[in-house]
Write a protein that holds these residues in place. Structure first.
Motif, PDB file in Angstrom:
ATOM      1  N   ASN A 108     -23.797  17.669  37.530  1.00 37.09           N
ATOM      2  CA  ASN A 108     -23.831  18.876  36.709  1.00 37.09           C
ATOM      3  C   ASN A 108     -25.267  19.119  36.282  1.00 37.09           C
ATOM      4  OD1 ASN A 108     -23.324  21.023  35.089  1.00 37.09           O
ATOM      5  ND2 ASN A 108     -22.234  19.884  33.492  1.00 37.09           N
ATOM      6  N   ALA A 109     -25.899  20.151  36.853  1.00 40.08           N
ATOM      7  CA  ALA A 109     -27.295  20.492  36.524  1.00 40.08           C
ATOM      8  C   ALA A 109     -27.304  21.807  35.767  1.00 40.08           C
ATOM      9  CB  ALA A 109     -28.130  20.606  37.799  1.00 40.08           C
ATOM     10  N   GLN A 110     -28.101  21.877  34.687  1.00 37.81           N
ATOM     11  CA  GLN A 110     -28.134  23.073  33.857  1.00 37.81           C
ATOM     12  C   GLN A 110     -29.563  23.325  33.380  1.00 37.81           C
ATOM     13  OE1 GLN A 110     -25.784  22.791  30.321  1.00 37.81           O
ATOM     14  NE2 GLN A 110     -25.908  25.000  29.851  1.00 37.81           N
ATOM     15  N   ARG A 111     -30.043  24.553  33.514  1.00 40.44           N
ATOM     16  CA  ARG A 111     -31.358  24.949  33.016  1.00 40.44           C
ATOM     17  C   ARG A 111     -31.175  25.780  31.759  1.00 40.44           C
ATOM     18  NH1 ARG A 111     -34.921  29.173  32.890  1.00 40.44           N
ATOM     19  NH2 ARG A 111     -37.140  28.634  33.133  1.00 40.44           N
ATOM     20  N   VAL A 112     -31.865  25.405  30.700  1.00 38.41           N
ATOM     21  CA  VAL A 112     -31.827  26.109  29.414  1.00 38.41           C
ATOM     22  C   VAL A 112     -33.158  26.820  29.224  1.00 38.41           C
ATOM     23  CG1 VAL A 112     -31.517  25.903  26.927  1.00 38.41           C
ATOM     24  CG2 VAL A 112     -30.273  24.354  28.480  1.00 38.41           C
ATOM     25  N   PRO A 113     -33.187  28.156  29.040  1.00 35.32           N
ATOM     26  CA  PRO A 113     -34.467  28.860  28.851  1.00 35.32           C
ATOM     27  C   PRO A 113     -35.105  28.498  27.516  1.00 35.32           C
ATOM     28  CG  PRO A 113     -32.606  30.362  28.612  1.00 35.32           C
ATOM     29  CD  PRO A 113     -32.046  29.063  29.095  1.00 35.32           C
ATOM     30  N   GLY A 114     -36.411  28.757  27.419  1.00 34.07           N
ATOM     31  CA  GLY A 114     -37.169  28.341  26.249  1.00 34.07           C
ATOM     32  C   GLY A 114     -36.721  28.985  24.964  1.00 34.07           C
ATOM     33  N   ASP A 115     -36.321  30.278  25.014  1.00 37.23           N
ATOM     34  CA  ASP A 115     -35.932  30.930  23.763  1.00 37.23           C
ATOM     35  C   ASP A 115     -34.593  30.438  23.246  1.00 37.23           C
ATOM     36  OD1 ASP A 115     -34.428  31.957  25.778  1.00 37.23           O
ATOM     37  OD2 ASP A 115     -34.728  34.066  25.255  1.00 37.23           O
ATOM     38  N   LEU A 116     -33.869  29.634  24.031  1.00 37.11           N
ATOM     39  CA  LEU A 116     -32.636  29.025  23.557  1.00 37.11           C
ATOM     40  C   LEU A 116     -32.823  27.556  23.237  1.00 37.11           C
ATOM     41  CD1 LEU A 116     -30.006  30.615  25.996  1.00 37.11           C
ATOM     42  CD2 LEU A 116     -30.596  31.309  23.665  1.00 37.11           C
ATOM     43  N   ASN A 117     -34.024  27.086  23.358  1.00 36.34           N
ATOM     44  CA  ASN A 117     -34.310  25.671  23.112  1.00 36.34           C
ATOM     45  C   ASN A 117     -35.184  25.549  21.872  1.00 36.34           C
ATOM     46  OD1 ASN A 117     -34.658  22.945  23.285  1.00 36.34           O
ATOM     47  ND2 ASN A 117     -35.404  22.955  25.402  1.00 36.34           N
ATOM     48  N   SER A 118     -34.935  24.541  21.063  1.00 37.86           N
ATOM     49  CA  SER A 118     -35.705  24.365  19.823  1.00 37.86           C
ATOM     50  C   SER A 118     -37.173  24.076  20.101  1.00 37.86           C
ATOM     51  CB  SER A 118     -35.083  23.226  18.996  1.00 37.86           C
ATOM     52  OG  SER A 118     -35.076  22.015  19.744  1.00 37.86           O
ATOM     53  N   SER A 119     -37.498  23.506  21.255  1.00 37.18           N
ATOM     54  CA  SER A 119     -38.898  23.210  21.580  1.00 37.18           C
ATOM     55  C   SER A 119     -39.642  24.433  22.071  1.00 37.18           C
ATOM     56  CB  SER A 119     -38.958  22.109  22.650  1.00 37.18           C
ATOM     57  OG  SER A 119     -38.365  22.565  23.849  1.00 37.18           O
ATOM     58  N   GLU A 121     -39.553  25.534  25.009  1.00 35.88           N
ATOM     59  CA  GLU A 121     -39.821  25.382  26.436  1.00 35.88           C
ATOM     60  C   GLU A 121     -38.494  25.233  27.189  1.00 35.88           C
ATOM     61  OE1 GLU A 121     -42.326  22.051  26.991  1.00 35.88           O
ATOM     62  OE2 GLU A 121     -44.051  22.933  25.904  1.00 35.88           O
ATOM     63  N   SER A 122     -38.497  25.783  28.368  1.00 38.21           N
ATOM     64  CA  SER A 122     -37.293  25.642  29.187  1.00 38.21           C
ATOM     65  C   SER A 122     -37.138  24.190  29.632  1.00 38.21           C
ATOM     66  CB  SER A 122     -37.379  26.556  30.413  1.00 38.21           C
ATOM     67  OG  SER A 122     -38.472  26.185  31.231  1.00 38.21           O
ATOM     68  N   MET A 123     -35.892  23.787  29.877  1.00 37.36           N
ATOM     69  CA  MET A 123     -35.628  22.419  30.306  1.00 37.36           C
ATOM     70  C   MET A 123     -34.405  22.401  31.250  1.00 37.36           C
ATOM     71  SD  MET A 123     -33.796  20.693  26.977  1.00 37.36           S
ATOM     72  CE  MET A 123     -33.399  19.239  27.941  1.00 37.36           C
ATOM     73  N   VAL A 124     -34.354  21.395  32.095  1.00 38.56           N
ATOM     74  CA  VAL A 124     -33.249  21.198  33.043  1.00 38.56           C
ATOM     75  C   VAL A 124     -32.577  19.871  32.713  1.00 38.56           C
ATOM     76  CG1 VAL A 124     -32.578  20.892  35.437  1.00 38.56           C
ATOM     77  CG2 VAL A 124     -34.382  22.536  34.846  1.00 38.56           C
ATOM     78  N   SER A 125     -31.297  19.922  32.472  1.00 34.13           N
ATOM     79  CA  SER A 125     -30.539  18.689  32.210  1.00 34.13           C
ATOM     80  C   SER A 125     -29.603  18.416  33.378  1.00 34.13           C
ATOM     81  CB  SER A 125     -29.729  18.827  30.912  1.00 34.13           C
ATOM     82  OG  SER A 125     -28.764  19.864  31.034  1.00 34.13           O
ATOM     83  N   ALA A 323     -20.608   7.506  34.108  1.00 41.96           N
ATOM     84  CA  ALA A 323     -21.365   8.740  33.953  1.00 41.96           C
ATOM     85  C   ALA A 323     -22.746   8.403  33.401  1.00 41.96           C
ATOM     86  CB  ALA A 323     -20.641   9.699  33.018  1.00 41.96           C
ATOM     87  N   SER A 324     -23.733   9.198  33.823  1.00 49.96           N
ATOM     88  CA  SER A 324     -25.107   8.940  33.394  1.00 49.96           C
ATOM     89  C   SER A 324     -25.923  10.209  33.562  1.00 49.96           C
ATOM     90  CB  SER A 324     -25.710   7.794  34.215  1.00 49.96           C
ATOM     91  OG  SER A 324     -27.078   7.619  33.876  1.00 49.96           O
ATOM     92  N   ALA A 325     -26.987  10.299  32.736  1.00 56.39           N
ATOM     93  CA  ALA A 325     -27.891  11.443  32.869  1.00 56.39           C
ATOM     94  C   ALA A 325     -28.804  11.302  34.065  1.00 56.39           C
ATOM     95  CB  ALA A 325     -28.730  11.606  31.598  1.00 56.39           C
ATOM     96  N   GLY A 326     -28.934  10.112  34.588  1.00 56.71           N
ATOM     97  CA  GLY A 326     -29.772   9.881  35.756  1.00 56.71           C
ATOM     98  C   GLY A 326     -28.990   9.192  36.849  1.00 56.71           C
ATOM     99  N   LEU A 327     -29.277   9.542  38.084  1.00 57.17           N
ATOM    100  CA  LEU A 327     -28.554   8.956  39.198  1.00 57.17           C
ATOM    101  C   LEU A 327     -28.774   7.454  39.281  1.00 57.17           C
ATOM    102  CD1 LEU A 327     -26.759   9.560  41.661  1.00 57.17           C
ATOM    103  CD2 LEU A 327     -28.858   9.920  42.997  1.00 57.17           C
ATOM    104  N   SER A 328     -29.956   6.986  38.900  1.00 56.71           N
ATOM    105  CA  SER A 328     -30.266   5.553  38.983  1.00 56.71           C
ATOM    106  C   SER A 328     -29.494   4.727  37.957  1.00 56.71           C
ATOM    107  CB  SER A 328     -31.771   5.335  38.792  1.00 56.71           C
ATOM    108  OG  SER A 328     -32.179   5.832  37.529  1.00 56.71           O
ATOM    109  N   GLY A 329     -29.088   5.350  36.861  1.00 54.40           N
ATOM    110  CA  GLY A 329     -28.365   4.609  35.831  1.00 54.40           C
ATOM    111  C   GLY A 329     -26.863   4.811  35.878  1.00 54.40           C
ATOM    112  N   LEU A 330     -26.364   5.301  37.015  1.00 50.16           N
ATOM    113  CA  LEU A 330     -24.950   5.667  37.096  1.00 50.16           C
ATOM    114  C   LEU A 330     -24.035   4.458  36.947  1.00 50.16           C
ATOM    115  CD1 LEU A 330     -23.043   8.059  37.494  1.00 50.16           C
ATOM    116  CD2 LEU A 330     -23.177   7.673  39.960  1.00 50.16           C
ATOM    117  N   PHE A 331     -24.448   3.309  37.498  1.00 50.33           N
ATOM    118  CA  PHE A 331     -23.572   2.134  37.452  1.00 50.33           C
ATOM    119  C   PHE A 331     -24.161   1.017  36.592  1.00 50.33           C
ATOM    120  CE2 PHE A 331     -22.611   4.278  41.478  1.00 50.33           C
ATOM    121  CZ  PHE A 331     -21.254   4.462  41.330  1.00 50.33           C
TER     122      PHE A 331
END
Length: 465
Positions: A108-119, A121-125, A323-331
Motif C-alpha cells: 500500500n503506497a500513498q503520497r500525501v501533498p505538502g499542504d496536507l502534511n504538518s511539515s 512537504e509532500s511525503m510517500v508512505s 506487516a511492516s513499513a519497509g519490505l526489509s522488515g516484513l518478517f
C-alpha cells in the motif's frame, strides 16, 4: 491471535454449523398407479439389466454397432458433459461449507501533498503485508449452505440418471434402427425376387401371345404387374437407403459392412422372464422416474435454504501474518499482525422478499411432486402398453406366418392349374398378388415383434433384475 487459534475457531464453527438443516423431512410420494400390471401383460418378457444389453441383443454385428454408438453418438456426449457440469456445480456448493484459506501479499503506497502534511512537504508512505486468512466464511448454523449443497447433489444425481436414460434410449434406438434396416433389406429382396418372377412370367406370356395362345389382355396385365413390381423395388431401395442413413447418424459415422444385418430373424433379441405384479420395483429402475425423484429432493432441500434465510447470517473474516513499513522488515520481530472480523446480519425488512422466496420454493416442491407422480404414471402406462403390444406381436407373427404359408401353397396350385389350362391368367395373377402381400405383411409382423422386445427393454429402464 495465532493462525492455529484462528483455524481452531473455524473448525469448531464448521462442526456446529453441520448439525442442522431446516429442510422438511423427505417422504417419497405414493405411486399413483395400480398395484399390479394389467393381466394382458402379466406373462410378458423383458431383459436382464441395463448393463446386460448384450444378453438381449445377441447378434455380434448389432453388439459392435451399439458399442460404436455409445462411444461416438453426439447426443450421448452432450448428456455426459451435462453430468460433468452438474458435478462441478455440486463441488462448488460443497466447498462453501468449509473455510477458504488464502495467502495474500500486498503493498500500500500513498503520497500525501505538502499542504496536507504538518511539515509542509509532500511525503510517500508505504506499507507491506503478507497474510494467511479466511474471507467471508459463513457459519452455517441454520443449514442454508448445507441445504444448497444437498440441492446441488440431487441435481447432480438427476443428471446422472438423465445420462443413463440417454444411454438406454440410444441402445434401444440403435437396435430398432438396425432391425428396421434388416426388415427393409428383406422387403427389398422380396421386391427384387418379385421383379424377376414378373419378368419371367412376362416372357412366357409374350411367347404365348406371339403363338396366338394368350390374348392381348393377359399380355397387358403381365406388363402392368411387372411395372408395379419395379416401382415397389425402387421405393424399397429408397427406404433401405434412408434406414441406413438413420442408423449411421445414431452410430456417429459411416457403417462398416460387417455391422449391417443380412436378414431379419426372430432371435435378434432374446428376453428373460418378467415377474408379474411388481410395478413399483420395475418403475423404480427407470432412470426418468429416478431423476424426477432426485429433482423432488432438490426442491425439498431448497425449502430449507429459503427457511434459513429468515435467520441471522454469521460470517467470519480472519487473517494472520506480518506487516511492516519497509519490505526489509516484513518478517522481523514485532511485525506480526492479525485481524478477526465476525459479522452478523439479521434481516429486518425485506419487503416480503424472503417470504416470497419461501413460497416460491414450496411451490416448486409441489411442482416437483406433480412431475414425479406424472413420471410414474407415464412409466406405468408405457410398460403396460409395451407388454400388451408384446403379446399382440407374438400372436400376429404366428397368424401372418400361417397366412404366408397358405398363400404360398395357393400360388403353387394356381401355377399348376394355369399351366394345365384349368384356370385363366387372372386366377394366377390374383394368387401372385396375395402371396406378395402376405410376405410383405409377414416381414412387417416380424419387425413389430422384434421391435416390441426393444421397446420393452427401453420402457423398463434397461430391464428387470
Amino acid at each position: 491471535m495465532s493462525r492455529l487459534r484462528i483455524l481452531a475457531v473455524a473448525l469448531a464453527a464448521a462442526g456446529l454449523s453441520a448439525c442442522t438443516t431446516l429442510a422438511p423431512d423427505y417422504q417419497r410420494p405414493a405411486a399413483p398407479v395400480a398395484a399390479a400390471w394389467p393381466a394382458a401383460g402379466a406373462a410378458a418378457d423383458t431383459v436382464a439389466a441395463d448393463s446386460a444389453w448384450r444378453e438381449l441383443y445377441v447378434d455380434e454385428r448389432l453388439q459392435a454397432l451399439i458399442e460404436r454408438a455409445l462411444e461416438h453418438n453426439r447426443d450421448l456426449r452432450v448428456a455426459a458433459l451435462n453430468i460433468e457440469a452438474a458435478r462441478a456445480q455440486y463441488g462448488i456448493q460443497r466447498a462453501d461449507q468449509l473455510p477458504s484459506l488464502a495467502l495474500g501479499a500486498t503493498q500500500n503506497a500513498q503520497r500525501v501533498p505538502g499542504d496536507l502534511n504538518s511539515s509542509g512537504e509532500s511525503m510517500v508512505s508505504r506499507q507491506y503485508a503478507v497474510t494467511l486468512g479466511i474471507t467471508s466464511w459463513e457459519l452455517d448454523f441454520f443449514g442454508r449452505v448445507r441445504s444448497l449443497r444437498d440441492a446441488a447433489l440431487e441435481q447432480y444425481l438427476a443428471s446422472e440418471q438423465a445420462h443413463r436414460s440417454a444411454r438406454i434410449s440410444l441402445v434401444a434406438e440403435v437396435a430398432a434402427a438396425w432391425l428396421q434396416l434388416a426388415a427393409e433389406g428383406d422387403t427389398h429382396a422380396l421386391a427384387a425376387h418379385t421383379v424377376e418372377t414378373r419378368e419371367s412370367a412376362l416372357r412366357l406370356i409374350r411367347a404365348s401371345h406371339d403363338a396366338g395362345v394368350a390374348g392381348a389382355l393377359e399380355l397387358r396385365q403381365s406388363e402392368g404387374e411387372l411395372a408395379r413390381a419395379r416401382a415397389d423395388l425402387a421405393a424399397s431401395a429408397a427406404r433401405l437407403a434412408r434406414a441406413r442413413n438413420a442408423l449411421e447418424v445414431l452410430a456417429g459415422g459411416p457403417l462398416a459392412a460387417q455391422w449391417l444385418p443380412q436378414h431379419l430373424h426372430g432371435d435378434a433379441a432374446r428376453l428373460a422372464e418378467l415377474p408379474a405384479g411388481l410395478p413399483a420395483e420395475v418403475l423404480a429402475s427407470r432412470p426418468d422416474v429416478s431423476a424426477a425423484e432426485h429433482r423432488l429432493r432438490a426442491a425439498n432441500a431448497n425449502i430449507g435454504a429459503a427457511r434459513a434465510a429468515f435467520f441471522p447470517r454469521i460470517t467470519l473474516t480472519a487473517s494472520s501474518g506480518s506487516a511492516s513499513a519497509g519490505l526489509s522488515g516484513l518478517f522481523e520481530g514485532g511485525s506480526r499482525a492479525w485481524s478477526f472480523v465476525p459479522q452478523l446480519t439479521l434481516p429486518i425488512f425485506e419487503a416480503g422478499r424472503l417470504a416470497a422466496s419461501l413460497d416460491l420454493a414450496e411451490v416448486r416442491r409441489d411442482i416437483a411432486v406433480a412431475e414425479y407422480e406424472k413420471a410414474v404414471q407415464q412409466a406405468f402406462r408405457e410398460v403396460a402398453d409395451a407388454l400388451a403390444e408384446r403379446d399382440s406381436a407374438v400372436a400376429t407373427v404366428a397368424a401372418r406366418s400361417a397366412v404366408a404359408e397358405a398363400a404360398a401353397a395357393s400360388l403353387k396350385l394356381a401355377e399348376a392349374r394355369y399351366e394345365a389350362g384349368v384356370d385363366g391368367f387372372l386366377v394366377l395373377l390374383d394368387a401372385q398378388r396375395t402371396h406378395y402381400t402376405a410376405e410383405q405383411e409377414l416381414i412387417a409382423a416380424r419387425l413389430a415383434e422384434a421391435s416390441s422386445r426393444v421397446t420393452a427393454y427401453k420402457v423398463l429402464g434397461g430391464g428387470w433384475q
